[in-house]
Design a protein around this motif. Structure first.
Motif, short mmCIF file in Angstrom:
data_model
loop_
_atom_site.label_atom_id
_atom_site.label_comp_id
_atom_site.label_asym_id
_atom_site.label_seq_id
_atom_site.Cartn_x
_atom_site.Cartn_y
_atom_site.Cartn_z
N THR A 4 0.84 -1.19 0.00
CA THR A 4 0.00 0.00 0.00
C THR A 4 0.87 1.24 0.00
OG1 THR A 4 -1.63 -1.21 1.31
CG2 THR A 4 -1.92 1.16 1.15
N PRO A 5 1.23 1.75 -1.19
CA PRO A 5 2.05 2.96 -1.22
C PRO A 5 1.30 4.14 -0.61
CG PRO A 5 1.77 2.01 -3.42
CD PRO A 5 0.90 1.26 -2.50
N SER A 6 2.04 5.01 0.03
CA SER A 6 1.42 6.19 0.60
C SER A 6 1.15 7.23 -0.47
CB SER A 6 2.32 6.80 1.68
OG SER A 6 3.54 7.21 1.11
N VAL A 7 0.23 8.14 -0.21
CA VAL A 7 -0.11 9.21 -1.14
C VAL A 7 0.44 10.52 -0.58
CG1 VAL A 7 -1.97 10.44 -2.27
CG2 VAL A 7 -2.19 8.01 -1.82
N VAL A 25 -8.94 17.22 -7.47
CA VAL A 25 -8.78 16.19 -6.44
C VAL A 25 -8.60 14.85 -7.13
CG1 VAL A 25 -10.13 17.39 -4.67
CG2 VAL A 25 -11.30 15.91 -6.32
N ARG A 26 -8.11 13.89 -6.39
CA ARG A 26 -7.96 12.53 -6.94
C ARG A 26 -9.34 11.89 -7.10
NH1 ARG A 26 -3.17 9.88 -6.67
NH2 ARG A 26 -4.03 7.92 -5.88
N ASN A 394 9.59 3.15 -20.29
CA ASN A 394 8.25 3.17 -20.87
C ASN A 394 7.37 4.15 -20.11
OD1 ASN A 394 5.44 2.50 -21.40
ND2 ASN A 394 6.15 0.59 -22.30
N PRO A 395 6.80 5.16 -20.78
CA PRO A 395 6.04 6.19 -20.06
C PRO A 395 4.77 5.69 -19.41
CG PRO A 395 5.78 6.45 -22.43
CD PRO A 395 6.85 5.41 -22.23
N HIS A 396 4.30 4.50 -19.80
CA HIS A 396 3.07 3.97 -19.22
C HIS A 396 3.31 3.23 -17.91
CE1 HIS A 396 0.61 4.98 -22.76
NE2 HIS A 396 1.67 4.64 -23.46
N LEU A 397 4.58 2.95 -17.58
CA LEU A 397 4.88 2.31 -16.29
C LEU A 397 4.46 3.22 -15.14
CD1 LEU A 397 8.37 0.79 -17.08
CD2 LEU A 397 6.35 -0.50 -16.33
N PRO A 398 3.96 2.64 -14.06
CA PRO A 398 3.44 3.47 -12.96
C PRO A 398 4.42 4.50 -12.43
CG PRO A 398 2.76 1.20 -12.66
CD PRO A 398 3.70 1.21 -13.83
N HIS A 399 5.72 4.19 -12.40
CA HIS A 399 6.66 5.13 -11.82
C HIS A 399 6.95 6.32 -12.74
CE1 HIS A 399 9.17 1.93 -13.79
NE2 HIS A 399 9.82 2.99 -14.27
N HIS A 400 6.38 6.31 -13.97
CA HIS A 400 6.54 7.46 -14.87
C HIS A 400 5.26 8.29 -15.00
CE1 HIS A 400 10.58 6.71 -16.09
NE2 HIS A 400 10.32 5.49 -16.55
N ALA A 453 -3.43 3.38 -7.38
CA ALA A 453 -2.29 3.85 -6.60
C ALA A 453 -1.45 4.87 -7.35
CB ALA A 453 -1.41 2.65 -6.20
N SER A 454 -1.68 5.03 -8.64
CA SER A 454 -0.91 5.97 -9.46
C SER A 454 -1.05 7.40 -8.94
CB SER A 454 -1.40 5.90 -10.91
OG SER A 454 -0.91 6.98 -11.68
N VAL A 455 -0.01 8.22 -9.22
CA VAL A 455 -0.10 9.64 -8.87
C VAL A 455 -1.04 10.39 -9.81
CG1 VAL A 455 2.20 9.68 -7.87
CG2 VAL A 455 1.89 10.30 -10.28
N SER A 456 -1.42 9.79 -10.94
CA SER A 456 -2.30 10.47 -11.89
C SER A 456 -3.59 10.87 -11.19
CB SER A 456 -2.61 9.56 -13.08
OG SER A 456 -1.46 9.36 -13.87
N ARG A 457 -4.05 12.06 -11.51
CA ARG A 457 -5.20 12.63 -10.83
C ARG A 457 -6.47 11.79 -11.02
NH1 ARG A 457 -5.59 17.31 -8.43
NH2 ARG A 457 -3.56 16.55 -7.77
N LEU A 458 -6.66 11.20 -12.20
CA LEU A 458 -7.84 10.38 -12.47
C LEU A 458 -7.41 8.99 -12.91
CD1 LEU A 458 -10.91 9.99 -12.95
CD2 LEU A 458 -10.60 11.01 -15.23
#
Length: 517
Positions: A4-7, A25-26, A394-400, A453-458
């Motif tokens: 569970t990564p933190s936000v 907001v997310r 790869n830009p689609h990987l979650p860390h990108h 869990a992504s940082v993406s807003r949506l």
């Protein structure tokens, strides 16, 4: 126990997103086209099942419902990306139950549609005629005034659309380019003569659009009251056989007969050795520039009347588009031609308002396309199904991923996540598992959790993924001419248990706006 990564706190309102906008907001969304809702009358519509779906979203903490274009489609392919109009609503989405609830259809009418004795179009015609007879008898006067006011408000496209459809039907469904020259070229005398015997049909077509708009706005209000925004889709190109091209030929790159000089598509790639030929006409940007891109302003204004958020499909076409000679056999013979993206987007953002547009920036995206998107602060898209090719960049990987983005497990053009996973090789499957949140759980929930869990807003998931459905539930296979757009949700499939499970995930990753946890 799942990872569970933190936000981070700064994700609640980053500096690049103004407050009080849809993506300040997310949020989490579910992708489900209206036609995929369950219905006893064929494809889904704006009736009772649509309201039950909104209730499901609200219970699950989902605050975005993403749909495909709501335009009237061609009978041949039923594609919402190949509409008969860019501004009209699909009359097949008009709810017969809504009409029955208001006394405009009888139970017998509904039973006849359900059994196939009459079509939905025939039932709608019965309802319109009953409404007209009641108006003539002095009833429904308040609704009549509302209807007349609505017609005046939409006068800039409604009459042209109904003329186009009535003529097209009377001529056997042929393309306007194949009509006799007087009608093809919109000669006033020829139009008056051809339309004179079609007045009853024109009134039905007009009222159908009123019904669509009224039902849609009621549904949208219901969703808004429950905290659910509606996310629509704007195809960058329009069908040649459409009211838009027939009426505004000067806005498109056509010859003197109205035939396209060049058509749209994409060049050859790994998936299509000859490229793809979409056959839409290209725009005449010089003509559009003369009136400040009024055609685009009118189009995006209509979308904002319908939706809280609007995705611009094939966004890269606003920077440059692939022009294929109309006489070419394949897309190989095309070339990239620059588009006035800055000018068009300036008009679109001014009309739509900042913070309400999303760029579909999938495929081969050049630095110029990326710069155009960022210049206007538009969120782009990331798709997890594209992420796991072994390239750590790869830009689609979650860390990108980044805040200014929308992440999907897959889109309407992808296989379902279960179908996709069943086709990947063992090495890729191991690679995928290494990136997922809670990888030992039943698929595709780990993939959905990773999106959330992504940082993406949506973060958006197709309804098929919530149900763990395989390839038989796929919505569209690009390049396949038939068999698309037909998947439908089974009544009751999205139940309370799924809503509770999804809400738990969304609360964990801070995607339930206003939730106190």
């Amino acid at each position: 126990m799942e990872d569970t990564p933190s936000v981070p706190d700064d994700q609640h309102r980053p500096a690049d997103v103004p407050p009080d906008l849809p993506l300040d907001v997310r949020r989490a969304g579910v992708l489900l086209h209206v036609t995929s809702l369950p219905s006893p009358y064929g494809t889904g519509d704006l009736g009772h099942a649509a309201y039950r779906f909104v209730d499901f979203l609200a219970a699950a903490g989902v605050t975005v419902w993403q749909v495909l274009p709501l335009v009237p489609t061609h009978a041949e392919d039923r594609s919402p990306y190949n509409g008969l109009s860019a501004l009209a609503g699909n009359p097949e989405l008009v709810s017969l139950d809504w009409l029955a609830d208001r006394g405009l259809l009888r139970d017998d009418d509904l039973a006849q549609v359900a059994s196939g004795e009459i079509s939905r179009a025939e039932a709608r015609t019965r309802a319109v005629r009953l409404w007209q007879s009641e108006v003539e008898a002095g009833e429904r006067q308040e609704q009549r005034e509302h209807f007349l006011s609505w017609v005046d408000e939409h006068d800039d496209w409604l009459g042209d659309y109904t003329d186009f459809v009535a003529l097209r039907e009377s001529l056997g469904g042929t393309s306007w380019h194949d009509w006799e020259p007087g009608l093809r070229d919109r000669d006033a005398d020829a139009l008056d003569k051809a339309l004179a015997p079609l007045q009853d049909r024109l009134r039905v077509l007009q009222f159908e659009q009123y019904l669509f708009d009224t039902q849609w706005q009621e549904l949208r209000d219901y969703a808004a009251e429950r905290g659910v925004l509606v996310f629509g889709d704007l195809p960058i190109f329009v069908s040649h056989d459409s009211a838009d091209v027939w009426v505004d030929r000067a806005q498109f790159d056509l010859d003197e007969t109205g035939a396209p000089r060049t058509v749209t598509g994409v060049p050859p790639d790994y998936f299509a050795q000859d490229g793809q030929r979409w056959n839409n006409p290209h725009y005449d940007w010089d003509v559009m520039r003369e009136d400040g891109f009024a055609w685009w302003r009118r189009r995006i204004a209509r979308q904002r009347d319908l939706f809280d958020l609007v995705r611009i499909d094939h966004f890269r076409g606003l920077e440059a588009s692939w022009h294929i000679p109309a006489s070419a056999e394949t897309a190989r013979e095309g070339e990239w031609v620059a588009s006035p993206g800055v000018e068009v987007l300036t008009a679109l953002v001014a009309e739509a308002g900042e913070g309400h547009l999303v760029a579909e920036d999938l495929g081969v995206i050049t630095p110029e396309v990326e710069a155009l998107r960022l210049r206007f602060g538009l969120p782009g898209m990331k798709v997890l199904q594209f992420a796991f090719d072994g390239n750590p960049a790869n830009p689609h990987l979650p860390h990108h991923h980044d805040h200014l983005g929308v992440v999907y497990t897959g889109t309407h053009d992808n296989d379902t996540s279960v179908g996709w996973l069943s086709e990947v090789d063992d090495r890729t499957r191991v690679r995928i598992r290494g990136h997922l949140v809670g990888p030992t759980d039943d698929m595709p929930w780990p993939l959905m959790r990773t999106a959330m869990a992504s940082v993406s807003r949506l973060a958006v998931v197709p309804a098929q993924d919530l149900l763990g459905l395989g390839s038989a539930a796929r919505m569209n296979v690009p390049g396949k001419a038939t068999g698309n757009w037909s998947w439908q949700l089974r009544e009751g499939a999205l139940d309370d248990a799924i809503a509770a499970r999804l809400r738990d995930v969304l609360e964990r990753y801070d995607r339930v706006p206003g939730d106190p946890r």
